[in-house]
Design an enzyme around this catalytic site. Structure first.
Site, mmCIF file in Angstrom:
data_model
loop_
_atom_site.group_PDB
_atom_site.id
_atom_site.type_symbol
_atom_site.label_atom_id
_atom_site.label_comp_id
_atom_site.label_asym_id
_atom_site.label_seq_id
_atom_site.Cartn_x
_atom_site.Cartn_y
_atom_site.Cartn_z
ATOM 1 N N GLU A 83 0.953 -1.326 0.039
ATOM 2 C CA GLU A 83 0.005 -0.008 0.244
ATOM 3 C C GLU A 83 0.720 1.145 -0.090
ATOM 4 O OE1 GLU A 83 -2.128 0.217 3.661
ATOM 5 O OE2 GLU A 83 -2.893 2.200 3.325
ATOM 6 N N ASP B 43 -0.952 -1.053 5.819
ATOM 7 C CA ASP B 43 -0.799 -0.323 7.249
ATOM 8 C C ASP B 43 -1.868 -0.989 8.086
ATOM 9 O OD1 ASP B 43 1.400 1.076 6.194
ATOM 10 O OD2 ASP B 43 -0.085 3.228 5.825
ATOM 11 N N ASP C 208 -7.148 2.722 6.885
ATOM 12 C CA ASP C 208 -7.404 2.768 5.585
ATOM 13 C C ASP C 208 -6.795 1.303 5.119
ATOM 14 O OD1 ASP C 208 -8.446 4.952 5.137
ATOM 15 O OD2 ASP C 208 -6.527 6.123 4.804
ATOM 16 N N ASP D 137 -3.828 0.373 10.024
ATOM 17 C CA ASP D 137 -4.647 1.344 10.463
ATOM 18 C C ASP D 137 -5.926 1.258 9.550
ATOM 19 O OD1 ASP D 137 -4.339 2.303 7.735
ATOM 20 O OD2 ASP D 137 -3.374 4.152 8.298
#
Ligand code: 0RA
Length: 649
Positions: A440, A513, A517, A515
């Site tokens: 990503e 990641d 997103d 997180d």
């Protein structure tokens, strides 16, 4: 109380009885599923189910559940009261008859309704009876009001410590059962009852049992404050109220269609309401159990819907001769419905018992629902036309999506000759030894390109932005450049053209990641692989990288930790030393060496292998993320972002 219909026989000795309750204490998981928070809440549910059975028998209309400050629980109902008096067959060790109340409370599977008919809550997943709750309680006290008298008995860890005693008198019409228990802390890890968890289930029970009031009172003291929470559920409209509740933030096309009818011993109840949206929310219950895996009742419901809407649309000329019939899916866009069946002998299939198997129910539900829906459509022409119009729209959208998808699949098969420009390929050409990391973001992609072992590791960076799938439909996603790059890099083709022999890498690793997103993008990628490259998963080629959450540095050494628990453990171990903690919010924060050391190097890293179940779960979540109501979606993403590390996408 257990649901077994057999009365205990003379042969049942007290030794066996004790062994019964001992067995529950030795292997609680077998009886209540687990001894974690879920099992704990199960105890309360088990007792409440018994009271709901009284309500289903028409003998009870009020249940009150209290959480006391010491975390003991009281469940009180105004049912008939557990029978009291000498049991006809069960004897005590000295040969004298055991009291029926004691039989119900201490003998496994013996609490049944003593042949008294009526529907019973197919209690949760286990239905082991109140005696199992008794066995798993440090103490339990039951008080029965019956025939103008009040009786009581007390137990410790399932064994009576008092006889059944007459402790007072009351009015003859004042009947019911009150059970108070303290779950055994040597068995349950924590007695932290969650108000919301209990409330949720009681709300559902109250919806499903029209006219029943369930009150929940929380008397616990939290942080020195008595919060005194309290909530009461009562729904005059039963499942019609349930449907209105589910649709309270949606635009509806008509009041709920409601039907209730008994056919050959099965009570069928359905409430149906279309909205102007696209989401389908249909909940099916059998004896108050939420059958999340559906079953015969749901199948019958769906075929009624499809058949009646097709028949209606044809008969009114809304579907022309040349038009195809609506598919089942077409008839369920924007549908909110609750289906509830009650029967004396529900058969549950599957491990989780969340699927109804009784074959006869299919036709019973279909006939009841079809009749009611057809009558409604005939009487409400303008609503009927709106519903049919929705079916037509969704049938067209489905056809358009199929054509778009076929086109993309054919095109990508042709295009797959040239490798994407952003791919940093590996030098080794032996596909049994190589790996590709789908990364990503460009900056993490840059670190990965520098940190990798270029002989066998390829890197394909994705721009996060295109994968902002918030609004995108899957057929659009398939035509995005990023997804096309994945398809060509892997060399397998896609969808019906997929061919595993073309695969250019042994391992395909998703690296996002930790997180919100990242979790979103991973869900999308898993969904894509699940729907269009399933054999890749089946053959064990798909993985998820596990970057660390923290780097913890002391004077002399440094450590990487991958979970919050690991961090806590390590900090405990390093107590007294001076430590610097760095939290990695994204892959981009790691330099190439760190990325190699923690996430890429086969010697140190952990990869999670993706199973079909993981991918199927992601697929369901994807559908949910695509739903229309924004607030729940936001909440969902936030809660799940925390679980990223468990693959709980
Ligand atoms: C056995 C037989 C009958 C009722 C019950 C048990 C019963 C159990 C519980 C547990 C909590 N509340 C309860 N209420 C009733 C039938 C009694 C009759 O026919 O009078």
């Amino acid at each position: 109380m257990a649901r077994s219909q057999t009365t205990p026989s003379y042969e049942v000795t007290d030794i066996q009885v004790l062994e019964g309750l001992e067995a529950v204490r030795r292997r609680p998981g077998m009886y209540i599923g687990s001894t974690d928070s879920r099992g704990l809440h199960h105890l309360v549910q088990e007792v409440v189910d018994n009271s709901v059975d009284e309500a289903l028998a028409g003998a009870c209309d009020r249940i009150e559940v209290t959480i006391h400050p010491d975390s003991s629980i009281t469940v009180q109902d105004n049912g008939r009261g557990i029978p009291v008096g000498p049991h006809p067959t069960q004897k005590k060790p000295d040969g004298s008859p055991m009291d029926t109340l004691e039989v119900v409370m201490t003998i496994l599977h013996a609490g049944g309704k003593f042949g008294g008919g009526g529907y019973k809550v197919a209690s949760g997943l286990h239905g082991v009876g109140v005696s199992a709750v008794n066995a798993l309680s440090e103490w339990l006290e039951v008080e029965v009001r019956r025939d103008g008298k009040v009786y009581r008995q007390r137990y410790q860890r399932g064994k009576p410590v008092t006889p059944v005693e007459l402790i007072g008198r009351t009015r003859p019409e004042d009947t019911g059962t009150r059970t108070t228990f303290l779950a055994d802390q040597t068995i349950f890890k924590s007695l932290d009852y969650k108000f919301e968890t209990l409330a949720q289930r009681f709300r559902e029970m109250a919806f499903l049992t029209r006219g029943l009031t369930i009150r929940l009172v929380d008397l616990r003291v939290i942080k020195g404050e008595p919060p005194w929470r309290e909530t009461t559920f009562y729904f005059e409209g039963g499942i019609a109220s349930f449907v209105r509740y589910l649709n309270k933030n949606r635009e509806v096309l008509h009041p709920p269609i409601y039907v209730e009818k008994q056919v050959n011993g099965t009570l069928v109840e359905a409430a149906i309401q279309y909205t102007d949206g696209y989401a389908e929310s249909v909940f099916a219950f059998a004896n108050n159990i939420n059958t999340v895996d559906g079953g015969t009742h749901l199948t019958g419901f769906r075929s009624a819907l499809t058949r009646v809407l097709n028949d209606y649309a044809r008969s009114k000329g809304l579907l022309k001769e040349k038009d195809l019939n609506f598919s089942g899916e077409d008839t369920r866009q924007g549908l909110t419905a609750v289906l509830s069946v009650k029967m004396t002998d529900p058969q549950f299939e599957s491990q989780t018992k969340a699927k109804l198997g009784n074959a006869e129910v299919r036709g019973q539900v279909e006939s009841v629902v079809a009749e009611a829906l057809a009558a409604f459509l005939e009487e409400n022409g303008s609503v009927a036309r709106k519903i049919v119009q929705k079916c037509i729209t969704s049938s067209r959208a489905r056809e358009a999506a199929r054509q778009a998808r076929d086109l993309v699949i054919r095109k990508s098969a042709l295009e797959s000759m040239t490798l994407p420009g952003k791919l940093a390929d590996c030098s080794d050409r032996d596909p049994t030894k190589t790996e590709i990391f789908i990364v990503e973001g460009d900056s993490a992609g840059g670190s990965a390109k520098q940190g990798r072992d270029r002989r066998f590791q390829a890197i394909l960076p994705l721009r996060g932005k295109i994968l902002n799938v918030e609004k995108a439909r899957l057929d659009k996603i398939l035509s995005s450049n990023e997804i096309k790059a994945i398809i060509t890099a892997l060399g397998t083709g896609v969808g019906s053209q997929f061919n595993l022999e073309g695969l250019r890498y042994n391992r395909v690793v998703i690296m996002t990641d930790a997180d919100v997103d990242g979790s979103h993008i991973r869900t999308l990628l898993l969904t894509f692989f699940y729907r269009y490259m399933e054999p890749l998963i089946e053959n064990g080629h798909l993985f998820i990288a596990q970057p660390p959450l923290y780097r913890i540095e002391t004077g002399k050494s440094h450590h990487y930790v991958y979970t919050e628990e690991q961090k806590e453990q390590l900090l405990k171990k390093l107590k007294g030393e001076k430590v610097a903690i760095q939290r990695y919010k994204g892959l981009g924060e790691m330099n190439p060496e760190q990325l190699w050391e923690t996430t890429l190097n086969p010697e140190n890293r952990t990869l999670l292998q993706v199973t079909i179940e993981d991918a199927a779960a992601a697929d369901r979540i994807f559908d949910m993320l695509m739903g229309e109501s924004v607030p729940p979606r936001r909440r969902f993403i936030q809660t799940h972002a925390k679980n990223v590390r468990n693959l709980d996408v």
